[in-house]
Write a protein that holds these residues in place. Structure first.
Motif, PDB file in Angstrom:
ATOM      1  N   SER A  77      39.634  49.010  76.472  1.00 25.12           N
ATOM      2  CA  SER A  77      38.894  50.573  76.727  1.00 25.12           C
ATOM      3  C   SER A  77      38.009  50.765  75.521  1.00 25.12           C
ATOM      4  O   SER A  77      37.031  51.469  75.912  1.00 25.12           O
ATOM      5  N   ASN A  78      38.048  50.288  74.271  1.00 25.81           N
ATOM      6  CA  ASN A  78      37.485  50.537  73.090  1.00 25.81           C
ATOM      7  C   ASN A  78      36.614  49.169  72.675  1.00 25.81           C
ATOM      8  O   ASN A  78      36.134  49.058  71.646  1.00 25.81           O
ATOM      9  N   GLN A  79      36.910  47.943  73.125  1.00 25.67           N
ATOM     10  CA  GLN A  79      36.671  46.708  72.843  1.00 25.67           C
ATOM     11  C   GLN A  79      37.023  46.371  71.529  1.00 25.67           C
ATOM     12  O   GLN A  79      36.200  45.739  70.590  1.00 25.67           O
ATOM     13  N   SER A  80      37.903  46.648  71.012  1.00 26.57           N
ATOM     14  CA  SER A  80      38.577  46.666  69.595  1.00 26.57           C
ATOM     15  C   SER A  80      39.293  45.334  69.405  1.00 26.57           C
ATOM     16  O   SER A  80      39.887  44.652  70.467  1.00 26.57           O
ATOM     17  N   VAL A  81      39.275  44.642  68.461  1.00 26.01           N
ATOM     18  CA  VAL A  81      39.993  43.228  68.292  1.00 26.01           C
ATOM     19  C   VAL A  81      40.909  43.373  67.018  1.00 26.01           C
ATOM     20  O   VAL A  81      40.539  43.809  66.125  1.00 26.01           O
ATOM     21  N   LYS A  82      42.156  43.045  67.235  1.00 20.08           N
ATOM     22  CA  LYS A  82      43.175  42.742  66.221  1.00 20.08           C
ATOM     23  C   LYS A  82      43.628  41.291  66.252  1.00 20.08           C
ATOM     24  O   LYS A  82      43.951  40.905  67.202  1.00 20.08           O
ATOM     25  N   HIS A  83      43.596  40.718  64.886  1.00 21.79           N
ATOM     26  CA  HIS A  83      44.052  39.384  64.853  1.00 21.79           C
ATOM     27  C   HIS A  83      45.471  39.306  64.601  1.00 21.79           C
ATOM     28  O   HIS A  83      46.204  39.923  64.136  1.00 21.79           O
ATOM     29  N   LEU A  84      46.030  38.169  65.063  1.00 19.08           N
ATOM     30  CA  LEU A  84      47.438  37.874  65.229  1.00 19.08           C
ATOM     31  C   LEU A  84      47.653  36.690  64.008  1.00 19.08           C
ATOM     32  O   LEU A  84      47.109  35.685  64.468  1.00 19.08           O
ATOM     33  N   ASN A  85      48.423  36.825  63.186  1.00 14.88           N
ATOM     34  CA  ASN A  85      49.079  35.833  62.365  1.00 14.88           C
ATOM     35  C   ASN A  85      50.450  35.124  62.924  1.00 14.88           C
ATOM     36  O   ASN A  85      51.327  36.049  62.454  1.00 14.88           O
ATOM     37  N   LEU A  86      50.350  33.978  63.273  1.00 11.64           N
ATOM     38  CA  LEU A  86      51.716  33.574  63.984  1.00 11.64           C
ATOM     39  C   LEU A  86      52.441  32.519  63.145  1.00 11.64           C
ATOM     40  O   LEU A  86      53.091  31.653  63.664  1.00 11.64           O
ATOM     41  N   ASP A  87      51.909  32.339  62.046  1.00 11.79           N
ATOM     42  CA  ASP A  87      52.628  31.223  61.140  1.00 11.79           C
ATOM     43  C   ASP A  87      53.970  31.506  60.699  1.00 11.79           C
ATOM     44  O   ASP A  87      54.675  30.616  60.144  1.00 11.79           O
ATOM     45  N   ILE A  88      54.492  32.702  60.942  1.00 16.90           N
ATOM     46  CA  ILE A  88      56.002  33.069  60.981  1.00 16.90           C
ATOM     47  C   ILE A  88      56.572  32.989  62.123  1.00 16.90           C
ATOM     48  O   ILE A  88      57.674  32.113  62.335  1.00 16.90           O
TER      49      ILE A  88
END
Length: 233
Positions: A77-88
């Protein structure tokens, strides 16, 4: 597939591709500060799993190497991006499954009743095809893991492994590929692909069907449905 738009990820790119089927136009959504495509194998983020949930596209790296323990959430809807850190999360899944971290190979993802289901492709040395159910509101730091092994049949003398999955009307539909390798990193001879169905409440395999004896099918999404039929891309 969503309203005549096809959202596609590639394992050697950090871009979310949006293809307008009717207009035949391609848009690239930048997931990281620098757009990288056709990335060298040793450097790629290996995005292999994508799913849609709460107006957002969740994208996951395979986890087969430390640089692949990443993901992204793209809100349409707003073209925002959140990064995910999956090293845990990823090492925790491997530890819970009692496998080495380099045997982890996440190839499919979906949400079922707000829990995240991650599908591990069993092309490591132990051929562990399993579904990791991630419970909790923070998949980066605070979560609970439930694990269910799924025994998939061989195809053309090779073990098959999950390559993608999608939830439709309270059933999980998936693809699985056969490949002549015991490595989550190195490719091998392709032995074909299966389509199958899993009942999500008990996580029981209902059936599988061979859809190719020579192609490596790595993605599936619902395209059309009516009262009698489902059609997938």
């Amino acid at each position: 597939y969503n309203q005549e738009q096809l959202f596609v990820i590639a394992d050697d790119s950090n871009v979310l591709y949006e293809y307008a089927i009717n207009d035949k136009e391609l848009t690239k959504h930048q997931l990281y500060p620098i757009i990288e495509e056709n990335t060298a194998k040793k450097n790629k983020l290996d995005f292999e799993a994508i799913t849609y949930h709460n107006d957002s596209y969740y994208i996951f790296g395979s986890g087969s190497k430390p640089n692949r323990e990443v993901g992204a959430v793209y809100k349409h809807s707003n073209q925002s991006v959140k990064h995910l850190n999956l090293d845990i999360l990823y090492p925790s899944i491997a530890s819970f499954a009692n496998i080495e971290v380099d045997e982890l190979n996440i190839e499919g993802a979906l949400f079922y009743k707000d829990d995240l289901y991650l599908f591990n492709r069993g092309n490591g040395k132990n051929n562990r095809n399993f579904i990791a159910i991630i419970q909790g509101n923070n998949i980066e730091e605070e979560f609970n893991i439930v694990l269910k092994d799924i025994k998939l049949p061989p195809l053309n003398g090779m073990q098959t492994g999950f390559s993608d999955a999608v939830l439709v009307d309270d059933k999980i539909y998936f693809t699985a590929t056969a490949e002549g390798t015991k490595s989550t990193y190195n490719d091998g001879k392709i032995g074909g692909s299966l389509f199958g169905c899993i009942e999500p409440k008990k996580l029981k395999l209902k059936y599988t069907k061979v859809i190719s004896n020579d192609a490596k099918i790595e993605g599936i999404t619902l395209y059309k449905k009516d009262k009698k039929n489902l059609e997938f891309l």
